[in-house]
Design a protein around this motif. Sequence first.
Motif, PDB file in Angstrom:
ATOM      1  N   ILE A  97       0.856  -1.188   0.000  1.00  0.00           N
ATOM      2  CA  ILE A  97       0.000   0.000   0.000  1.00  0.00           C
ATOM      3  C   ILE A  97       0.901   1.250   0.000  1.00  0.00           C
ATOM      4  O   ILE A  97       1.987   1.229   0.569  1.00  0.00           O
ATOM      5  CB  ILE A  97      -1.006   0.014   1.186  1.00  0.00           C
ATOM      6  CG1 ILE A  97      -0.300  -0.136   2.549  1.00  0.00           C
ATOM      7  CG2 ILE A  97      -2.063  -1.072   1.010  1.00  0.00           C
ATOM      8  CD1 ILE A  97      -1.233  -0.054   3.746  1.00  0.00           C
ATOM      9  N   THR A 337      -4.012  -1.819   6.426  1.00  0.00           N
ATOM     10  CA  THR A 337      -4.633  -1.888   5.097  1.00  0.00           C
ATOM     11  C   THR A 337      -6.032  -1.259   5.139  1.00  0.00           C
ATOM     12  O   THR A 337      -6.391  -0.450   4.277  1.00  0.00           O
ATOM     13  CB  THR A 337      -4.694  -3.360   4.615  1.00  0.00           C
ATOM     14  OG1 THR A 337      -3.359  -3.865   4.577  1.00  0.00           O
ATOM     15  CG2 THR A 337      -5.309  -3.471   3.245  1.00  0.00           C
ATOM     16  N   MET A 361      -9.378  -6.332   1.373  1.00  0.00           N
ATOM     17  CA  MET A 361      -8.269  -6.604   2.305  1.00  0.00           C
ATOM     18  C   MET A 361      -7.773  -8.040   2.143  1.00  0.00           C
ATOM     19  O   MET A 361      -6.568  -8.298   2.119  1.00  0.00           O
ATOM     20  CB  MET A 361      -8.736  -6.345   3.741  1.00  0.00           C
ATOM     21  CG  MET A 361      -7.612  -6.317   4.744  1.00  0.00           C
ATOM     22  SD  MET A 361      -7.580  -7.748   5.795  1.00  0.00           S
ATOM     23  CE  MET A 361      -8.867  -7.353   6.944  1.00  0.00           C
TER      24      MET A 361
END
Length: 401
Positions: A97, A337, A361
């Motif tokens: 991410i 996340t 996720m």
Amino acid sequence: MQNPYDNAMTQLKKAGDIANIKKDTLLKLSSPDRFIQVSIPIRMDSGELKIFTGYRVQYDNSRGPYKGGIRFHPDTDLSEVKALAFWMTIKCSVVGIPLGGGKGGITVNPKELSKAELERLSRGFIQKIKPIIGPNQDIPAPDVYTTPEIMSWMADEFGNKATFTGKPIEKGGSEGRGNATAQGAFYILEKAMAKLEINKDIKIAIQGFGNAGAVFAKLVKEAGYQVVAVSDSKGGIFDNDGLDIAAIESHKKETGSVQNFAGAENITNEKLLELPVDVLALAALENQITKDNAKQVKAKLIIELANGPLTPEADEILKDKEVVVCPDVLTNAGGVTVSYFEWQQNLADEHWTEEDVNSKMKEIMEKAFDEVWETAEKYQVILRTAGFIKAIERIENELKI
Ligand code: NAD
């Protein structure tokens, strides 16, 4: 206690020694970009003035704004916050991410404060770190002994909801954030069990019964696994026939502890780590398994929901015993996340469903697991070192040095 930052730097060096990582990259990651220590004067309910010490560490933002929780704990110090900020940098990169790593903390026992004092402390801390945080700069979140309510006070004090994640839903929080760390760890547990061909008939012990540990206990129980031991800061309980997690939650709410639960045996936190179980889940604090007790661990698989629960010496001992450790930087990344999703929702003024959040996720966690597993096979290293290698390679591509 072993210095968590020294442990973190040993882990970094180990990854650097094995993979083809540039010396400059390792040097850059050997110190944080910035840290501040602040004094927070708080008027207690008694009228007395007390000064609390707080920290914010901004470790690396090569891949995006600094991101990481704020911890309220009596043992919190700069070394711990630096280690946690470093691990956040690695973690965000492991799951791919676009965020960097940061962390904050206040040296305080929040259990000794009234709600009003806690709110003044939370707001006071934000006043002090206000100049260095922001939605595109540094985005804090909850950690040990901080809650969605504390995040909402902080966001209100700062005046921008996209600067904090882990907020209550009605204050711009994301669906699924409360369960995210445990839910992500659950996906990792199932992936590891499939790889190791462990069947579903397993016994699990869980250290820590807070946001990460209690939710994880509920999820594994719902999946049909047997939870035989849980613990909190006051000690643990054990029942070889399996524990009723919902009943323990109510018992803890009423009594303040999991101990003295009808039908279960009281045990120490030390004993919990050495139980004859298949899976040991660690969801409390750092340095729980060290060179002194690693040999006594009987589990085949360790799931690190906590950050830094194993020392580097423990890693070596457990490797020799062929115990597989799913490391913190992968296993507990579901939390950050979903924090990333919360930030995206706030910036776009959107609200996603829980199903949407969990399926996005799950995809990220499972992909990260496969990448870490493949890296471990490629370099013949433990999963922690593999996670570090994968993460550092990604960071290296973005470093501006
Ligand atoms: P929490 O405050 O909700 O719960 C902490 C739990 O640990 C409590 O049950 C407490 O009683 C217990 N505990 C404290 N000291 C202990 C000890 N010595 N032995 C056994 N238990 C002890 O905190 P949390 O959010 O569940 O965090 C737990 C761990 O998970 C931390 O390492 C944290 O950094 C990590 N983590 C949390 C998140 C998150 O989203 N909350 C995300 C990633 C990682």
